[in-house]
Scaffold this motif. Structure first.
Motif, PDB file in Angstrom:
ATOM      1  N   CYS A 165       0.866  -1.176   0.000  1.00  0.00           N
ATOM      2  CA  CYS A 165       0.000   0.000   0.000  1.00  0.00           C
ATOM      3  C   CYS A 165       0.901   1.223   0.000  1.00  0.00           C
ATOM      4  O   CYS A 165       1.691   1.395   0.929  1.00  0.00           O
ATOM      5  CB  CYS A 165      -0.900  -0.006   1.238  1.00  0.00           C
ATOM      6  N   ASP A 190      -7.445   7.392   3.204  1.00  0.00           N
ATOM      7  CA  ASP A 190      -8.717   6.666   3.160  1.00  0.00           C
ATOM      8  C   ASP A 190      -8.761   5.644   2.024  1.00  0.00           C
ATOM      9  O   ASP A 190      -9.749   5.538   1.304  1.00  0.00           O
ATOM     10  CB  ASP A 190      -9.892   7.655   3.055  1.00  0.00           C
ATOM     11  N   CYS A 191      -7.671   4.906   1.876  1.00  0.00           N
ATOM     12  CA  CYS A 191      -7.625   3.865   0.845  1.00  0.00           C
ATOM     13  C   CYS A 191      -8.197   2.565   1.416  1.00  0.00           C
ATOM     14  O   CYS A 191      -8.435   2.459   2.619  1.00  0.00           O
ATOM     15  CB  CYS A 191      -6.193   3.643   0.376  1.00  0.00           C
ATOM     16  N   ILE A 192      -8.372   1.572   0.557  1.00  0.00           N
ATOM     17  CA  ILE A 192      -8.889   0.275   1.023  1.00  0.00           C
ATOM     18  C   ILE A 192      -7.773  -0.751   1.224  1.00  0.00           C
ATOM     19  O   ILE A 192      -8.035  -1.863   1.670  1.00  0.00           O
ATOM     20  CB  ILE A 192      -9.944  -0.288   0.049  1.00  0.00           C
ATOM     21  N   CYS A 193      -6.527  -0.341   0.900  1.00  0.00           N
ATOM     22  CA  CYS A 193      -5.442  -1.322   0.973  1.00  0.00           C
ATOM     23  C   CYS A 193      -4.543  -1.160   2.185  1.00  0.00           C
ATOM     24  O   CYS A 193      -3.755  -2.050   2.485  1.00  0.00           O
ATOM     25  CB  CYS A 193      -4.606  -1.313  -0.313  1.00  0.00           C
ATOM     26  N   LYS A 246      -7.159  -2.364   7.057  1.00  0.00           N
ATOM     27  CA  LYS A 246      -8.155  -2.718   6.038  1.00  0.00           C
ATOM     28  C   LYS A 246      -7.620  -3.893   5.227  1.00  0.00           C
ATOM     29  O   LYS A 246      -6.411  -4.063   5.076  1.00  0.00           O
ATOM     30  CB  LYS A 246      -8.456  -1.508   5.161  1.00  0.00           C
ATOM     31  N   GLY A 306      -7.654  -4.725   1.991  1.00  0.00           N
ATOM     32  CA  GLY A 306      -7.483  -4.607   0.548  1.00  0.00           C
ATOM     33  C   GLY A 306      -6.285  -5.348  -0.021  1.00  0.00           C
ATOM     34  O   GLY A 306      -6.382  -5.989  -1.070  1.00  0.00           O
TER      35      GLY A 306
END
Length: 192
Positions: free
Chosen positions: A92, A99-102, A106, A108
């Motif tokens: 990541c 505010d990423c999903i990885c 989280k 991701g």
């Protein structure tokens, strides 16, 4: 989806020594003692190794993607000296406020690994040294594994009662590798 022999590892604090100042160059990448040999042991049993690592130093401007590639080249070269290899690296590049999903915790990165290998992650070990690693593992059904290298001792001391219920705890990656490969028949080990 297929069944695969796979172990997922966090990088900093598990494979290499961690630094609060970030690993910003290949010369700063120093393996945790016996982690290359632990990866070699897993490899001998045909287990693929994927890495899932937060690298917010990219977003913070501490190093470039080209430098990160060189760090990972150094890591693979170090591993090769003991007949070890990492099959894939997922990272990541975002900062904590992106505010990423990885970004772990989280899931991701782990979902990317699932897609890459076309496999379910249920019960696949994810070895980390932080609570965010264990939370990401639990979110996708991986087996959470805490090692006490890197930030792992601090994680154990601070969060022992809050770890996901099925978390395994080991002193280091080699202790995990010995435990995990003990369930394999010695005949299944690959000749190196």
């Amino acid at each position: 989806m297929q069944t695969i022999s796979l172990v997922i590892l966090d990088r900093d604090g598990v494979i290499n020594e961690d630094s609060d100042a970030y690993i910003k160059s290949p010369s700063e990448w120093i393996p945790v003692p016996h982690s290359p040999e632990a990866i070699a042991l897993l490899n001998r049993f045909g287990i693929k190794i994927a890495v899932a690592t937060n690298q917010s130093g990219l977003a913070r401007g501490f190093y470039s993607e080209a430098t990160l590639d060189l760090i990972h080249y150094t890591m693979q070269e170090t591993l090769a000296k003991v007949n070890a290899a990492i099959d894939s690296i997922f990272y990541c590049p975002h900062g904590p406020d992106d505010d990423c999903i990885c970004r772990k915790p989280k899931p991701g990165l782990l979902k990317q690994i699932s897609q890459f290998y076309q496999c379910q992650l249920k019960d696949i070990p994810f070895v980390g040294d932080s609570m965010r690693d264990l939370e990401a593992a639990a979110a996708v059904g991986c087996l959470p594994v805490l090692v006490k290298t890197g930030k792992g001792n601090h994680t154990w001391e601070k969060y022992a009662s809050q770890l996901p219920s099925n978390t395994l705890v080991f002193d280091n990656l080699m202790a995990f590798a010995k435990y995990y490969t003990s369930k394999y028949d010695e005949k299944s080990a690959l000749l190196v």
